[in-house]
Design an enzyme around this catalytic site. Structure first.
Site, short mmCIF file in Angstrom:
data_model
loop_
_atom_site.label_atom_id
_atom_site.label_comp_id
_atom_site.label_asym_id
_atom_site.label_seq_id
_atom_site.Cartn_x
_atom_site.Cartn_y
_atom_site.Cartn_z
CE1 TYR A 1 54.03 60.85 38.14
CE2 TYR A 1 52.37 60.09 36.59
CZ TYR A 1 53.34 59.82 37.53
OH TYR A 1 53.64 58.52 37.84
CD GLU B 1 57.11 59.02 38.81
OE1 GLU B 1 56.14 58.33 39.15
OE2 GLU B 1 57.95 59.45 39.61
#
Ligand code: GDP
Ligand code: MN
Length: 387
Positions: free
Chosen positions: A108, A198
């Site tokens: 992530y 993101e």
């Protein structure tokens, strides 16, 4: 402003961040054609402005062009429900087809503006436990997320990239590639006035390479005037029709779930008004700032927007007339309410110059205005009108 994954990936690519080969389709036939060109296993992904698609059935692998056709047929037109769409879901109008990757690990990585730091400050976050359960990880294993704040004057430094990379347990070569990715991501964030960027998952492939498999980019609306190339990525299908209407009318409007419509001049006053409605036991239907001018035309547009929401059962109007005189506000309210043939009860709280005259005009208008003196009193009267 939000954009689709396929658009966000184009931006990543322009900034030198590795993404899978792919293209977007609006019909199953087009999807098959793209799969033929990719030649190999593909992933078919629903394009909506919400995450959690994988768990909602919006991401399907396909081993052949025929399977890609079937997957696209299943996904296109579906009302995709994820934890981010609300129970009504979102209609899928486009699918992204991409070369499938063999994944060794899902990481992530994100950049966000952290307002809790008291000044605008970017924070980079990374985790070795990326993928579909990142929210869960953040809640139960916050230690698995490495963070570093980026001071706006100092910028993003190589040691910060190293700190994140070490936290992810990357080998030397991957660290280098990772450093490159974060640096480019930071450049993209600043140059395009993003508010959130993101990559999840940032995959480590079986070959050991880093690849952005999914990405989400939000932009600061206030930066859009200087980015025509970003503005044209807007997808009106994904936006709330009332919010689009408000944008065109230059009214600051955000739809909420309650039934007390609000019309206020000034953002701070509008938020206070919403708080008081809640304190009085009601639920605001919207945030709405008509702006300082509050001209009759502006008031009428605001009325139309508020009353287009079928949940609204009464309207609380809270206007402070300083430079703008209250009698002018009342004239505007009366004219607008007459023009739209307002049927809903309205509570009006006016304060400021010529307030007595303004109130008298409302009371004598023969329209459904209830006049209130105090702000909390106005909120209580509005909630009482719900019955
Ligand atoms: P989201 O659920 O909306 O965040 O959609 P994602 O694009 O992140 O997809 C969900 C999951 O599908 C990812 O976490 C991956 O596990 C998987 N996935 C996505 N693309 C690929 C791919 O190219 N190959 C494989 N094997 N899995 C993929
Ligand atoms: Mn994802």
């Amino acid at each position: 402003m939000k954009i689709h994954e396929y658009q966000a990936k184009e931006l990543l690519e322009n900034y030198g961040i590795p993404v899978p080969r792919g293209a977007v389709a609006t019909t199953p036939d087009e999807a098959r054609g793209i799969a033929v060109r990719i030649a190999g296993r593909v992933v078919v992904k629903a394009q909506i402005h919400a995450g959690g698609r994988g768990k909602g059935g919006g991401v399907k692998p396909a081993a052949s062009p025929e399977e890609a056709f079937e997957a696209a047929r299943a996904i296109l037109g579906m009302q995709l429900v994820t934890h981010q769409t609300g129970p009504e879901g979102k209609k899928v109008r486009k699918v992204l087809l991409e070369e499938a990757s063999s994944i060794r690990k899902e990481l992530y990585l994100s950049l966000v503006v952290d307002r809790s730091r008291g000044r605008e400050c970017l924070v980079a976050m990374a985790s070795e436990a990326g993928g579909m359960d990142i929210e869960q990880v953040a809640a139960t294993h916050p230690g698995k997320i490495v963070r570093c704040a980026i001071h706006p004057a100092a910028g993003f430094s190589p040691f910060q990239a190293r700190k994140l990379a070490v936290g992810l347990g990357l080998d030397a070569e991957q660290r280098k590639a990772f450093g490159e990715i974060v640096r480019n991501l930071y450049r993209l964030f600043l140059e395009k006035d993003c508010s959130l960027l993101e990559i999840n998952p940032l995959a480590i492939t079986e070959g050991g390479k880093l690849l952005a498999l999914d990405t989400k980019i939000n932009f600061d609306d206030d930066g859009l005037p200087r980015h025509p190339e970003i503005r044209q990525l807007r997808d009106p299908d994904e936006e709330d029709p009332l919010e689009v209407m408000a944008k065109n009318a230059n009214v600051n409007y955000i739809k909420l779930d309650g039934n007390v419509g609000c019309m206020v001049n000034g953002a701070g006053l509008a938020m206070t008004t919403m708080d008081l409605i809640k304190m009085a036991g009601g639920e605001p239907a919207n945030f709405l700032d008509v702006g300082g001018g509050a001209s009759p035309e502006q008031i009428e547009k605001a009325f139309r927007i508020i009353t287009s929401d079928p949940n609204v059962r009464c309207i609380l109007i809270n206007i402070f007339g300083g430079i703008l005189r209250c009698d002018r506000v009342s004239a505007g309210l009366i004219q607008a309410a007459g023009n739209i043939e307002a049927k809903l009860p309205m509570v009006v709280r006016l304060q400021g110059t010529n307030v007595e005259e303004g109130r008298r005009m409302l009371q004598e208008s023969g329209l459904r205005f209830t006049v209130a003196d105090g702000l909390y009193e106005a909120a209580q009267k509005a909630v009482a009108l719900l019955g």
